[in-house]
Design a protein around this motif. Structure first.
Motif, PDB file in Angstrom:
ATOM      1  N   PRO A 234       0.489  -1.096   0.253  1.00  0.00           N
ATOM      2  CA  PRO A 234      -0.001   0.099   0.166  1.00  0.00           C
ATOM      3  C   PRO A 234       0.607   1.069  -0.031  1.00  0.00           C
ATOM      4  CG  PRO A 234      -0.464  -1.657   2.018  1.00  0.00           C
ATOM      5  CD  PRO A 234       0.432  -2.089   0.613  1.00  0.00           C
ATOM      6  N   GLN A 235       0.417   2.623  -1.005  1.00  0.00           N
ATOM      7  CA  GLN A 235       1.179   3.370  -0.640  1.00  0.00           C
ATOM      8  C   GLN A 235       1.672   4.673   0.590  1.00  0.00           C
ATOM      9  OE1 GLN A 235       2.432   4.851  -3.425  1.00  0.00           O
ATOM     10  NE2 GLN A 235       2.383   2.719  -4.308  1.00  0.00           N
ATOM     11  N   GLN A 236       0.143   4.071   1.647  1.00  0.00           N
ATOM     12  CA  GLN A 236       1.048   4.459   3.149  1.00  0.00           C
ATOM     13  C   GLN A 236       2.288   4.411   3.329  1.00  0.00           C
ATOM     14  OE1 GLN A 236      -2.162   3.277   1.502  1.00  0.00           O
ATOM     15  NE2 GLN A 236      -3.693   4.204   1.603  1.00  0.00           N
ATOM     16  N   SER A 237       2.685   3.319   3.080  1.00  0.00           N
ATOM     17  CA  SER A 237       3.990   2.905   3.646  1.00  0.00           C
ATOM     18  C   SER A 237       5.246   4.455   3.717  1.00  0.00           C
ATOM     19  CB  SER A 237       4.643   1.584   3.527  1.00  0.00           C
ATOM     20  OG  SER A 237       3.874   1.357   1.498  1.00  0.00           O
ATOM     21  N   THR A 238       4.548   4.228   2.275  1.00  0.00           N
ATOM     22  CA  THR A 238       6.174   5.402   1.504  1.00  0.00           C
ATOM     23  C   THR A 238       5.855   6.744   2.909  1.00  0.00           C
ATOM     24  OG1 THR A 238       4.444   7.104   0.807  1.00  0.00           O
ATOM     25  CG2 THR A 238       5.394   5.158  -0.361  1.00  0.00           C
ATOM     26  N   SER A 239       5.065   6.402   4.113  1.00  0.00           N
ATOM     27  CA  SER A 239       5.326   7.660   5.249  1.00  0.00           C
ATOM     28  C   SER A 239       6.423   7.643   5.663  1.00  0.00           C
ATOM     29  CB  SER A 239       4.593   7.442   5.750  1.00  0.00           C
ATOM     30  OG  SER A 239       4.584   6.132   6.586  1.00  0.00           O
ATOM     31  N   VAL A 240       7.581   6.413   5.154  1.00  0.00           N
ATOM     32  CA  VAL A 240       8.783   6.604   5.702  1.00  0.00           C
ATOM     33  C   VAL A 240       9.350   7.749   5.766  1.00  0.00           C
ATOM     34  CG1 VAL A 240       8.428   3.697   5.996  1.00  0.00           C
ATOM     35  CG2 VAL A 240       9.228   5.412   4.536  1.00  0.00           C
ATOM     36  N   MET A 241       9.072   8.611   4.699  1.00  0.00           N
ATOM     37  CA  MET A 241       9.858   9.466   4.184  1.00  0.00           C
ATOM     38  C   MET A 241       9.456  10.724   4.568  1.00  0.00           C
ATOM     39  SD  MET A 241      11.880   7.654   1.865  1.00  0.00           S
ATOM     40  CE  MET A 241      13.030   9.573   1.404  1.00  0.00           C
ATOM     41  N   ILE A 242       8.756  11.128   5.732  1.00  0.00           N
ATOM     42  CA  ILE A 242       8.455  11.718   6.370  1.00  0.00           C
ATOM     43  C   ILE A 242       9.296  12.235   7.359  1.00  0.00           C
ATOM     44  CG2 ILE A 242       6.828  12.647   7.978  1.00  0.00           C
ATOM     45  CD1 ILE A 242       4.648  11.797   6.903  1.00  0.00           C
ATOM     46  N   ALA A 243      10.081  13.494   8.046  1.00  0.00           N
ATOM     47  CA  ALA A 243      10.743  13.613   7.939  1.00  0.00           C
ATOM     48  C   ALA A 243      11.172  13.706   9.761  1.00  0.00           C
ATOM     49  CB  ALA A 243      11.381  14.886   7.902  1.00  0.00           C
ATOM     50  N   ASP A 244      11.631  12.807  10.206  1.00  0.00           N
ATOM     51  CA  ASP A 244      11.534  13.600  12.300  1.00  0.00           C
ATOM     52  C   ASP A 244      10.795  14.180  12.704  1.00  0.00           C
ATOM     53  OD1 ASP A 244      14.868  12.625  13.090  1.00  0.00           O
ATOM     54  OD2 ASP A 244      13.969  11.348  12.350  1.00  0.00           O
ATOM     55  N   ASN A 245      10.682  15.811  12.185  1.00  0.00           N
ATOM     56  CA  ASN A 245       9.274  16.289  12.696  1.00  0.00           C
ATOM     57  C   ASN A 245       8.372  16.052  11.445  1.00  0.00           C
ATOM     58  OD1 ASN A 245       7.554  18.554  12.819  1.00  0.00           O
ATOM     59  ND2 ASN A 245       9.498  20.220  13.039  1.00  0.00           N
ATOM     60  N   SER A 246       7.148  16.269  12.453  1.00  0.00           N
ATOM     61  CA  SER A 246       6.330  15.340  11.427  1.00  0.00           C
ATOM     62  C   SER A 246       5.437  16.521  10.581  1.00  0.00           C
ATOM     63  CB  SER A 246       4.455  14.753  12.500  1.00  0.00           C
ATOM     64  OG  SER A 246       4.847  16.024  13.252  1.00  0.00           O
ATOM     65  N   SER A 247       6.370  17.866  11.212  1.00  0.00           N
ATOM     66  CA  SER A 247       5.562  18.935  10.234  1.00  0.00           C
ATOM     67  C   SER A 247       6.065  19.162   8.960  1.00  0.00           C
ATOM     68  CB  SER A 247       5.578  20.215  10.837  1.00  0.00           C
ATOM     69  OG  SER A 247       6.975  20.747  11.062  1.00  0.00           O
ATOM     70  N   GLN A 248       7.157  18.304   8.299  1.00  0.00           N
ATOM     71  CA  GLN A 248       8.267  18.447   7.462  1.00  0.00           C
ATOM     72  C   GLN A 248       7.856  17.040   6.907  1.00  0.00           C
ATOM     73  OE1 GLN A 248      11.928  19.559   8.283  1.00  0.00           O
ATOM     74  NE2 GLN A 248      11.410  21.604   8.242  1.00  0.00           N
ATOM     75  N   TYR A 249       7.962  17.235   5.410  1.00  0.00           N
ATOM     76  CA  TYR A 249       8.111  16.136   4.724  1.00  0.00           C
ATOM     77  C   TYR A 249       9.390  16.273   3.559  1.00  0.00           C
ATOM     78  CZ  TYR A 249       7.032  12.711   0.817  1.00  0.00           C
ATOM     79  OH  TYR A 249       6.902  11.653  -0.784  1.00  0.00           O
ATOM     80  N   GLN A 250       9.990  15.390   3.081  1.00  0.00           N
ATOM     81  CA  GLN A 250      11.451  14.760   2.194  1.00  0.00           C
ATOM     82  C   GLN A 250      10.730  14.655   1.435  1.00  0.00           C
ATOM     83  OE1 GLN A 250      15.139  11.963   3.191  1.00  0.00           O
ATOM     84  NE2 GLN A 250      15.665  14.346   3.904  1.00  0.00           N
ATOM     85  N   VAL A 251      10.996  15.142  -0.293  1.00  0.00           N
ATOM     86  CA  VAL A 251      10.596  14.833  -1.475  1.00  0.00           C
ATOM     87  C   VAL A 251      11.723  13.561  -1.155  1.00  0.00           C
ATOM     88  CG1 VAL A 251      10.658  15.974  -3.560  1.00  0.00           C
ATOM     89  CG2 VAL A 251       9.952  16.989  -1.591  1.00  0.00           C
ATOM     90  N   ILE A 252      10.906  12.252  -2.299  1.00  0.00           N
ATOM     91  CA  ILE A 252      11.203  11.413  -2.806  1.00  0.00           C
ATOM     92  C   ILE A 252      10.936  11.788  -4.058  1.00  0.00           C
ATOM     93  CG2 ILE A 252      11.906   9.922  -0.777  1.00  0.00           C
ATOM     94  CD1 ILE A 252       8.516   8.658  -2.347  1.00  0.00           C
TER      95      ILE A 252
END
Length: 291
Positions: A234-252
């Motif tokens: 499931p695509q939700q598993s890509t949430s591992v790319m969210i930075a430690d700070n949950s207010s940020q997301y790291q682009v892949i």
């Protein structure tokens, strides 16, 4: 007598006039020839000077062509990544069969390390895995800023050589031996093991590989080689790319402002405003505010 004297005087005057005309005629001819001789000499000298200057410039450019400047971000699109996968997945599957490295890991590393084939090392040196020279390398090399300035990286004749050397690099070093004891389709174990063994210094290296594998369903190539059924993650598993700070997301690779906005239930305009973005361009590894 007088007539004879007069006739002799006239003849002398006539002869004198003829002699003067011939002398006057020869001078311009001599002057013209000298001018013609001088002009080619000047032209030849000018041409040689221009050629020497041109050759000097080419030589200078050639001496710099092996030096690569550091590139911290490589922009790619989903289409570019999919094209890369289509081009190299047969090689990845072949290497999995021959060397035991999961095809998903091979492709994810290739995408990440080469910027889907657009990065400086892959473009100029056909190096798709960021492999440095090390002491045992005797082939060609290039210089590129990485952990330190102007480090030595391997150069290959074509990408296929890079893929083969990647397999030999992992199978030929004791520090990676524990990876080959994992299940053949354990891409998560491989991603974490590569980082632990020192393949990359980026602490988020495993998450980035896993994110690429699951976003582009690279596990299906492992299943092809193993002859088993493939079950998409499931695509939700890509949430591992969210930075430690949950207010940020790291682009892949493959992300767009639109796909990110949908994932976090915000609008594209809100994303651009929160991150001071002037256009829709994104870079792999870029951190975006999402709250």
């Amino acid at each position: 007598m007088n007539k004879r004297i007069l006739l002799l005087v006239l003849l002398a005057i006539f002869a004198s006039c003829n002699s003067s005309k011939q002398t006057t005629y020869k001078r311009p001819s001599t002057s013209h020839k000298k001018a013609v001789v001088r002009k080619p000499t000047t032209k030849v000298t000018t041409t040689k000077s221009a050629t020497a200057s041109s050759n000097s410039g080419n030589s200078s450019a050639a001496s710099k062509s092996e030096t690569l400047e550091a590139v911290t971000r490589v922009k790619v699109t989903t289409e570019m990544v999919n094209e890369y996968i289509a081009k190299f997945e047969p090689i990845a599957r072949g290497n999995m069969q021959q060397y035991g490295i999961p095809a998903s890991i091979i492709l994810a590393q290739g995408i990440l390390e080469s910027g889907a084939g657009t990065g400086p090392l892959s473009s100029s040196a056909n190096n798709h895995f960021g492999i440095k020279c090390h002491k045992d390398w005797t082939g060609e090399s290039v210089r590129h800023d990485d952990d330190s300035e102007q480090e030595c990286f391997r150069k290959y004749n074509n990408p296929a050589e890079s893929y083969r050397d990647h397999a030999l690099f992992l199978t030929g070093r004791q520090r990676y031996s524990a990876l080959f004891e994992l299940d053949k389709d354990d891409y998560k174990g491989w991603a974490k093991g590569l980082r632990s063994a020192g393949y990359a210094t980026d602490p988020k290296y495993p998450e980035k590989l896993i994110g690429l594998i699951e976003r582009y369903n690279l596990q299906k190539y492992d299943a092809m080689v193993l002859g088993v059924d493939y079950e998409p993650v499931p695509q939700q598993s890509t949430s591992v790319m969210i930075a430690d700070n949950s207010s940020q997301y790291q682009v892949i690779a493959g992300d767009t402002l639109y796909s990110i906005s949908k994932r976090f239930n915000i609008t594209v305009d809100q994303l651009k405003s929160m991150n001071n973005l002037q256009d829709n361009a994104l870079s792999i590894g870029q951190n975006l505010r999402i709250k």
